[in-house]
Design a protein around this motif. Sequence first.
Motif, PDB file in Angstrom:
ATOM      1  N   SER A 131      57.218  27.619  83.331  1.00  0.00           N
ATOM      2  CA  SER A 131      56.331  27.756  82.178  1.00  0.00           C
ATOM      3  C   SER A 131      54.846  27.754  82.516  1.00  0.00           C
ATOM      4  N   GLY A 132      54.490  27.678  83.770  1.00  0.00           N
ATOM      5  CA  GLY A 132      53.086  27.777  84.166  1.00  0.00           C
ATOM      6  C   GLY A 132      52.230  26.675  83.598  1.00  0.00           C
ATOM      7  N   SER A 133      51.175  27.052  82.883  1.00  0.00           N
ATOM      8  CA  SER A 133      50.238  26.059  82.345  1.00  0.00           C
ATOM      9  C   SER A 133      50.835  25.255  81.190  1.00  0.00           C
ATOM     10  N   TRP A 134      51.968  25.672  80.679  1.00  0.00           N
ATOM     11  CA  TRP A 134      52.656  24.944  79.618  1.00  0.00           C
ATOM     12  C   TRP A 134      53.692  23.965  80.176  1.00  0.00           C
ATOM     13  N   HIS A 135      53.575  23.625  81.448  1.00  0.00           N
ATOM     14  CA  HIS A 135      54.566  22.798  82.122  1.00  0.00           C
ATOM     15  C   HIS A 135      54.792  21.453  81.420  1.00  0.00           C
ATOM     16  N   ILE A 136      53.733  20.715  81.130  1.00  0.00           N
ATOM     17  CA  ILE A 136      53.876  19.382  80.528  1.00  0.00           C
ATOM     18  C   ILE A 136      54.456  19.455  79.115  1.00  0.00           C
ATOM     19  N   PRO A 137      53.940  20.303  78.220  1.00  0.00           N
ATOM     20  CA  PRO A 137      54.560  20.386  76.883  1.00  0.00           C
ATOM     21  C   PRO A 137      56.020  20.827  76.940  1.00  0.00           C
ATOM     22  N   MET A 138      56.338  21.767  77.819  1.00  0.00           N
ATOM     23  CA  MET A 138      57.725  22.228  77.924  1.00  0.00           C
ATOM     24  C   MET A 138      58.616  21.145  78.526  1.00  0.00           C
ATOM     25  N   MET A 139      58.059  20.323  79.398  1.00  0.00           N
ATOM     26  CA  MET A 139      58.833  19.215  79.950  1.00  0.00           C
ATOM     27  C   MET A 139      59.165  18.208  78.851  1.00  0.00           C
TER      28      MET A 139
END
Length: 160
Positions: A131-139
């Motif tokens: 998810s690239g820059s959305w890594h933390i929210p997607m986690m």
Amino acid sequence: MQIHAYVNLSKQCPIFNLGQGPQGHHHAVQRRARSAQTGVFSHYGHGPLLIALALLLQMAAAENALAVALLVAMLWSASPWHRAALNRGHRMGRLSLFGWAANRDCLIRGLAHGLFCIVSCWAWMVVPLVSGSWHIPMMLVAGAILLAERLIAAKTPRWS
């Protein structure tokens, strides 16, 4: 200074405490720590497989990797194979308490539980990796979904 802090921390952590306990308990304390470490390390040894899968997905799908990963994760969550892996991950066998049998059982339990954890959760674990820059929210989203799936009582495997 760091070594001193590490030694003090290891003495305070009950699961890894290898210090001399009451008379006759030193061996049991060492056994508990060795068994816990074996189980933990064997459980988390499957991570490189997910990283390789995420890299393959990013090479194959390029800009659409996140969409493909989300689609695969939703399809996997609805599949009977996912439910069967979750059900199998809930089953725990007996553990030997003493000797090499205890080490063997902890290693086998860690490997089996890790395997069924990876089999049941692999699709949602790949989503944050692509998810690239959305890594933390997607986690956070994937973690919430996996927690909800894990807390659901065992059901008959079928498409849902």
